[in-house]
Motif scaffolding. Structure first.
Motif, PDB file in Angstrom:
ATOM      1  N   THR A 130     -14.388   1.658 -17.101  1.00 41.96           N
ATOM      2  CA  THR A 130     -15.323   2.225 -18.067  1.00 41.96           C
ATOM      3  C   THR A 130     -16.123   3.345 -17.421  1.00 41.96           C
ATOM      4  O   THR A 130     -16.240   4.434 -17.968  1.00 41.96           O
ATOM      5  CB  THR A 130     -16.268   1.131 -18.593  1.00 41.96           C
ATOM      6  N   SER A 131     -16.696   3.078 -16.249  1.00 45.17           N
ATOM      7  CA  SER A 131     -17.434   4.076 -15.476  1.00 45.17           C
ATOM      8  C   SER A 131     -16.693   4.299 -14.161  1.00 45.17           C
ATOM      9  O   SER A 131     -16.316   3.336 -13.482  1.00 45.17           O
ATOM     10  CB  SER A 131     -18.849   3.586 -15.167  1.00 45.17           C
ATOM     11  N   ALA A 132     -16.496   5.540 -13.810  1.00 46.99           N
ATOM     12  CA  ALA A 132     -15.712   5.882 -12.617  1.00 46.99           C
ATOM     13  C   ALA A 132     -16.398   5.414 -11.338  1.00 46.99           C
ATOM     14  O   ALA A 132     -17.625   5.345 -11.255  1.00 46.99           O
ATOM     15  CB  ALA A 132     -15.488   7.390 -12.555  1.00 46.99           C
ATOM     16  N   MET A 133     -15.588   5.111 -10.335  1.00 48.66           N
ATOM     17  CA  MET A 133     -16.094   4.835  -8.999  1.00 48.66           C
ATOM     18  C   MET A 133     -16.576   6.163  -8.406  1.00 48.66           C
ATOM     19  O   MET A 133     -16.112   7.235  -8.817  1.00 48.66           O
ATOM     20  CB  MET A 133     -14.990   4.241  -8.124  1.00 48.66           C
ATOM     21  N   ALA A 134     -17.480   6.108  -7.423  1.00 51.34           N
ATOM     22  CA  ALA A 134     -18.030   7.323  -6.819  1.00 51.34           C
ATOM     23  C   ALA A 134     -16.962   8.130  -6.081  1.00 51.34           C
ATOM     24  O   ALA A 134     -17.008   9.353  -6.043  1.00 51.34           O
ATOM     25  CB  ALA A 134     -19.161   6.970  -5.865  1.00 51.34           C
ATOM     26  N   THR A 159       2.278   3.601  -8.723  1.00 51.74           N
ATOM     27  CA  THR A 159       3.195   4.163  -7.745  1.00 51.74           C
ATOM     28  C   THR A 159       2.408   4.293  -6.452  1.00 51.74           C
ATOM     29  O   THR A 159       1.175   4.307  -6.480  1.00 51.74           O
ATOM     30  CB  THR A 159       3.720   5.548  -8.185  1.00 51.74           C
ATOM     31  N   PRO A 160       3.061   4.364  -5.315  1.00 50.32           N
ATOM     32  CA  PRO A 160       2.308   4.435  -4.065  1.00 50.32           C
ATOM     33  C   PRO A 160       1.603   5.773  -3.883  1.00 50.32           C
ATOM     34  O   PRO A 160       1.976   6.601  -3.073  1.00 50.32           O
ATOM     35  CB  PRO A 160       3.357   4.175  -3.000  1.00 50.32           C
ATOM     36  N   THR A 161       0.606   6.031  -4.728  1.00 51.83           N
ATOM     37  CA  THR A 161      -0.181   7.251  -4.653  1.00 51.83           C
ATOM     38  C   THR A 161      -1.597   6.898  -4.230  1.00 51.83           C
ATOM     39  O   THR A 161      -1.951   5.735  -4.107  1.00 51.83           O
ATOM     40  CB  THR A 161      -0.225   7.951  -6.028  1.00 51.83           C
ATOM     41  N   SER A 162      -2.418   7.901  -4.047  1.00 48.84           N
ATOM     42  CA  SER A 162      -3.819   7.667  -3.712  1.00 48.84           C
ATOM     43  C   SER A 162      -4.512   6.945  -4.860  1.00 48.84           C
ATOM     44  O   SER A 162      -4.178   7.165  -6.029  1.00 48.84           O
ATOM     45  CB  SER A 162      -4.521   9.001  -3.459  1.00 48.84           C
ATOM     46  N   PRO A 163      -5.488   6.098  -4.548  1.00 50.24           N
ATOM     47  CA  PRO A 163      -6.240   5.429  -5.611  1.00 50.24           C
ATOM     48  C   PRO A 163      -6.966   6.436  -6.496  1.00 50.24           C
ATOM     49  O   PRO A 163      -7.273   7.543  -6.064  1.00 50.24           O
ATOM     50  CB  PRO A 163      -7.249   4.572  -4.843  1.00 50.24           C
ATOM     51  N   SER A 164      -7.251   6.041  -7.697  1.00 48.81           N
ATOM     52  CA  SER A 164      -7.961   6.872  -8.663  1.00 48.81           C
ATOM     53  C   SER A 164      -9.386   6.357  -8.808  1.00 48.81           C
ATOM     54  O   SER A 164      -9.638   5.164  -8.634  1.00 48.81           O
ATOM     55  CB  SER A 164      -7.233   6.792 -10.007  1.00 48.81           C
ATOM     56  N   THR A 165     -10.319   7.222  -9.157  1.00 48.57           N
ATOM     57  CA  THR A 165     -11.690   6.774  -9.392  1.00 48.57           C
ATOM     58  C   THR A 165     -11.857   6.150 -10.771  1.00 48.57           C
ATOM     59  O   THR A 165     -12.866   5.509 -11.037  1.00 48.57           O
ATOM     60  CB  THR A 165     -12.686   7.943  -9.263  1.00 48.57           C
ATOM     61  N   THR A 166     -10.861   6.305 -11.653  1.00 47.80           N
ATOM     62  CA  THR A 166     -10.996   5.817 -13.020  1.00 47.80           C
ATOM     63  C   THR A 166     -10.024   4.705 -13.402  1.00 47.80           C
ATOM     64  O   THR A 166     -10.104   4.182 -14.505  1.00 47.80           O
ATOM     65  CB  THR A 166     -10.809   6.978 -14.020  1.00 47.80           C
ATOM     66  N   ALA A 167      -9.091   4.360 -12.522  1.00 54.28           N
ATOM     67  CA  ALA A 167      -8.112   3.333 -12.850  1.00 54.28           C
ATOM     68  C   ALA A 167      -7.540   2.707 -11.587  1.00 54.28           C
ATOM     69  O   ALA A 167      -7.508   3.341 -10.536  1.00 54.28           O
ATOM     70  CB  ALA A 167      -6.982   3.919 -13.701  1.00 54.28           C
ATOM     71  N   VAL A 168      -7.110   1.456 -11.723  1.00 48.76           N
ATOM     72  CA  VAL A 168      -6.489   0.737 -10.612  1.00 48.76           C
ATOM     73  C   VAL A 168      -5.105   0.288 -11.047  1.00 48.76           C
ATOM     74  O   VAL A 168      -4.959  -0.397 -12.058  1.00 48.76           O
ATOM     75  CB  VAL A 168      -7.319  -0.502 -10.206  1.00 48.76           C
ATOM     76  N   GLY A 169      -4.079   0.694 -10.321  1.00 47.07           N
ATOM     77  CA  GLY A 169      -2.718   0.269 -10.603  1.00 47.07           C
ATOM     78  C   GLY A 169      -2.428  -1.067  -9.945  1.00 47.07           C
ATOM     79  O   GLY A 169      -2.872  -1.336  -8.833  1.00 47.07           O
ATOM     80  N   VAL A 170      -1.687  -1.910 -10.644  1.00 43.07           N
ATOM     81  CA  VAL A 170      -1.373  -3.249 -10.154  1.00 43.07           C
ATOM     82  C   VAL A 170       0.118  -3.502 -10.312  1.00 43.07           C
ATOM     83  O   VAL A 170       0.695  -3.183 -11.353  1.00 43.07           O
ATOM     84  CB  VAL A 170      -2.149  -4.326 -10.959  1.00 43.07           C
ATOM     85  N   LYS A 171       0.737  -4.059  -9.278  1.00 44.77           N
ATOM     86  CA  LYS A 171       2.127  -4.521  -9.367  1.00 44.77           C
ATOM     87  C   LYS A 171       2.144  -5.956  -8.881  1.00 44.77           C
ATOM     88  O   LYS A 171       1.565  -6.275  -7.841  1.00 44.77           O
ATOM     89  CB  LYS A 171       3.051  -3.662  -8.511  1.00 44.77           C
TER      90      LYS A 171
END
Length: 127
Positions: free
Chosen positions: A61-65, A93-105
């Motif tokens: 909902t709110s981005a990480m810093a 995908t094995p990319t850098s983390p995002s401030t607005t979303a977290v990918g899960v596998k």
């Protein structure tokens, strides 16, 4: 008799020598990842997107810093042993983390197959 109130702080520090700083979860979610994905409860997570079998994106909902935060979680199903949870960038995908979303596998405990999870949780901590 106790009067309850809200305590708002920016930083919690240990009162004894050492002065450790405590960081609470900035985002967390508990969701059903099997069938129609559904959030059971959450904080600072607006939705969970079902990308494919065992692959999800938790949208904040709110981005990480910044993208240097820590993510932890757990996953499991009721009919088999616990599963392993792996975190990636926002599109799993094995990319850098995002401030607005977290990918899960999510994979089985042997690490040999991607699987949906009946119970999945994650928490993000950082600035």
């Amino acid at each position: 008799w106790c009067n309850m109130s809200t305590l708002n702080v920016n930083t919690l520090a240990e009162a004894t020598a050492g002065g450790a700083t405590y960081f609470t979860a900035k985002a967390w979610v508990n969701f059903n990842g099997s069938g129609t994905v559904a959030i059971r409860d959450s904080g600072n997570v607006s939705s969970v997107t079902d990308i494919a079998t065992g692959r999800y994106t938790a949208n904040l909902t709110s981005a990480m810093a910044n993208s240097n935060y820590k993510v932890s979680g757990s996953a499991g199903v009721t009919t088999t042993a616990s599963q392993e949870i792996i975190f990636y960038g926002s599109n799993v995908t094995p990319t850098s983390p995002s401030t607005t979303a977290v990918g899960v596998k999510i994979v089985n405990s042997a690490g040999t197959a991607i699987q949906d999870a009946t119970y999945a949780t994650l928490a993000a901590q950082g600035n």
